[in-house]
Scaffold this motif. Structure first.
Motif, PDB file in Angstrom:
ATOM      1  N   ASP A 130       4.365  -3.385   0.213  1.00  0.00           N
ATOM      2  CA  ASP A 130       5.077  -2.106   0.216  1.00  0.00           C
ATOM      3  C   ASP A 130       4.241  -0.976  -0.398  1.00  0.00           C
ATOM      4  O   ASP A 130       4.758   0.078  -0.720  1.00  0.00           O
ATOM      5  N   GLU A 131       2.938  -1.205  -0.574  1.00  0.00           N
ATOM      6  CA  GLU A 131       2.034  -0.166  -1.066  1.00  0.00           C
ATOM      7  C   GLU A 131       1.602   0.730   0.084  1.00  0.00           C
ATOM      8  O   GLU A 131       1.743   0.379   1.256  1.00  0.00           O
ATOM      9  N   GLU A 132       1.035   1.866  -0.254  1.00  0.00           N
ATOM     10  CA  GLU A 132       0.487   2.763   0.763  1.00  0.00           C
ATOM     11  C   GLU A 132      -0.695   2.082   1.455  1.00  0.00           C
ATOM     12  O   GLU A 132      -1.550   1.501   0.792  1.00  0.00           O
ATOM     13  N   ILE A 133      -0.732   2.176   2.772  1.00  0.00           N
ATOM     14  CA  ILE A 133      -1.855   1.626   3.528  1.00  0.00           C
ATOM     15  C   ILE A 133      -3.068   2.528   3.386  1.00  0.00           C
ATOM     16  O   ILE A 133      -4.193   2.054   3.276  1.00  0.00           O
ATOM     17  N   GLY A 134      -2.828   3.825   3.359  1.00  0.00           N
ATOM     18  CA  GLY A 134      -3.918   4.787   3.188  1.00  0.00           C
ATOM     19  C   GLY A 134      -4.191   5.572   4.462  1.00  0.00           C
ATOM     20  O   GLY A 134      -4.180   5.011   5.561  1.00  0.00           O
ATOM     21  N   LEU A 135      -4.405   6.862   4.305  1.00  0.00           N
ATOM     22  CA  LEU A 135      -4.613   7.743   5.454  1.00  0.00           C
ATOM     23  C   LEU A 135      -5.876   7.394   6.225  1.00  0.00           C
ATOM     24  O   LEU A 135      -5.879   7.410   7.464  1.00  0.00           O
ATOM     25  N   GLU A 136      -6.962   7.098   5.516  1.00  0.00           N
ATOM     26  CA  GLU A 136      -8.222   6.806   6.196  1.00  0.00           C
ATOM     27  C   GLU A 136      -8.105   5.529   7.025  1.00  0.00           C
ATOM     28  O   GLU A 136      -8.573   5.471   8.161  1.00  0.00           O
ATOM     29  N   ARG A 137      -7.473   4.517   6.456  1.00  0.00           N
ATOM     30  CA  ARG A 137      -7.291   3.258   7.195  1.00  0.00           C
ATOM     31  C   ARG A 137      -6.410   3.476   8.419  1.00  0.00           C
ATOM     32  O   ARG A 137      -6.709   2.979   9.502  1.00  0.00           O
ATOM     33  N   LEU A 138      -5.334   4.228   8.252  1.00  0.00           N
ATOM     34  CA  LEU A 138      -4.441   4.483   9.387  1.00  0.00           C
ATOM     35  C   LEU A 138      -5.103   5.349  10.447  1.00  0.00           C
ATOM     36  O   LEU A 138      -4.850   5.177  11.635  1.00  0.00           O
ATOM     37  N   ARG A 141      -7.239   2.868  12.225  1.00  0.00           N
ATOM     38  CA  ARG A 141      -6.428   1.841  12.902  1.00  0.00           C
ATOM     39  C   ARG A 141      -4.958   2.183  12.720  1.00  0.00           C
ATOM     40  O   ARG A 141      -4.285   1.668  11.823  1.00  0.00           O
ATOM     41  N   PRO A 142      -4.434   3.057  13.574  1.00  0.00           N
ATOM     42  CA  PRO A 142      -3.060   3.558  13.389  1.00  0.00           C
ATOM     43  C   PRO A 142      -1.965   2.507  13.545  1.00  0.00           C
ATOM     44  O   PRO A 142      -0.825   2.769  13.198  1.00  0.00           O
ATOM     45  N   ILE A 143      -2.310   1.315  14.023  1.00  0.00           N
ATOM     46  CA  ILE A 143      -1.298   0.261  14.142  1.00  0.00           C
ATOM     47  C   ILE A 143      -1.322  -0.686  12.948  1.00  0.00           C
ATOM     48  O   ILE A 143      -0.597  -1.680  12.925  1.00  0.00           O
ATOM     49  N   ALA A 144      -2.129  -0.376  11.934  1.00  0.00           N
ATOM     50  CA  ALA A 144      -2.233  -1.236  10.758  1.00  0.00           C
ATOM     51  C   ALA A 144      -0.878  -1.369  10.079  1.00  0.00           C
ATOM     52  O   ALA A 144      -0.141  -0.400   9.935  1.00  0.00           O
ATOM     53  N   THR A 145      -0.567  -2.595   9.671  1.00  0.00           N
ATOM     54  CA  THR A 145       0.696  -2.850   8.971  1.00  0.00           C
ATOM     55  C   THR A 145       0.459  -3.385   7.572  1.00  0.00           C
ATOM     56  O   THR A 145       1.419  -3.594   6.824  1.00  0.00           O
ATOM     57  N   LEU A 146      -0.805  -3.609   7.224  1.00  0.00           N
ATOM     58  CA  LEU A 146      -1.150  -4.160   5.917  1.00  0.00           C
ATOM     59  C   LEU A 146      -2.141  -3.257   5.202  1.00  0.00           C
ATOM     60  O   LEU A 146      -3.005  -2.654   5.847  1.00  0.00           O
ATOM     61  N   SER A 147      -2.036  -3.200   3.890  1.00  0.00           N
ATOM     62  CA  SER A 147      -3.050  -2.495   3.111  1.00  0.00           C
ATOM     63  C   SER A 147      -4.347  -3.289   3.222  1.00  0.00           C
ATOM     64  O   SER A 147      -4.351  -4.456   3.637  1.00  0.00           O
ATOM     65  N   LEU A 148      -5.431  -2.674   2.852  1.00  0.00           N
ATOM     66  CA  LEU A 148      -6.724  -3.344   2.942  1.00  0.00           C
ATOM     67  C   LEU A 148      -6.744  -4.621   2.101  1.00  0.00           C
ATOM     68  O   LEU A 148      -7.214  -5.669   2.557  1.00  0.00           O
ATOM     69  N   ASP A 149      -6.187  -4.560   0.886  1.00  0.00           N
ATOM     70  CA  ASP A 149      -6.143  -5.747   0.022  1.00  0.00           C
ATOM     71  C   ASP A 149      -5.316  -6.869   0.655  1.00  0.00           C
ATOM     72  O   ASP A 149      -5.726  -8.031   0.647  1.00  0.00           O
TER      73      ASP A 149
END
Length: 163
Positions: A130-138, A141-149
């Protein structure tokens, strides 16, 4: 769990501190707008959501059009090809086209899920933490559902399990 209208825009809601952007609400973005963590804007505010929704919709349209072209090419293809080598080459090309189309179908499904998350107010937040995924990651990859960690943990577990 209060729902309140935000930014004086009808239809935009904020629930538990997160914005939801219904598909019926259009937000005009400035030319060249791109969300950045350097802008000191609230994370996943209506402008961010509008930006990612437009990006996802454009990507979806491209995939649908490419799939349509693939099907048209396969349909229009002349089935009466010469020798066996030429036929084998054609079959290999067709198989590759169909695999690509199947990949597009799966991507379109993920894009549709991301668009639903924008409407529900959960876009941009990790499914596991439930953490922020992050603008750069999104943005990448705008379909990302997981944070980098969380993504790294999942990949590490998969590697351990042999998947």
């Amino acid at each position: 769990m209060a729902i309140v209208a935000s930014n004086n825009e009808p239809g935009i809601t904020k629930e538990d501190g997160r914005y939801a952007l219904p598909s019926t609400v259009e937000i005009e973005l400035p030319a060249g707008y791109r969300p950045s963590s350097k802008d000191n804007e609230e994370y996943m505010n209506p402008r961010h959501l509008a930006y990612f929704r437009a990006k996802l919709r454009h990507w979806r349209e491209q995939l649908v059009e490419e799939s349509r072209q693939t099907m048209d090419n396969l349909r229009d293809e002349v089935r009466d090809v010469g020798d066996e080598a030429e036929r084998a080459t054609r079959e290999t090309e067709n198989s590759l086209e169909l695999r690509t189309r199947d990949r597009y179908r799966k991507l379109i499904s993920k894009i549709d899920k991301a668009l639903r998350r924008i409407e529900e107010g959960s876009y941009g937040f990790c499914d596991e933490t439930d953490e922020e995924i992050g603008l750069e990651r999104l943005d990448a990859r705008p379909i990302a559902t997981l944070s980098l960690d969380a993504q790294e943990r999942r990949e590490h577990l998969q590697k351990q399990m042999g998947d």
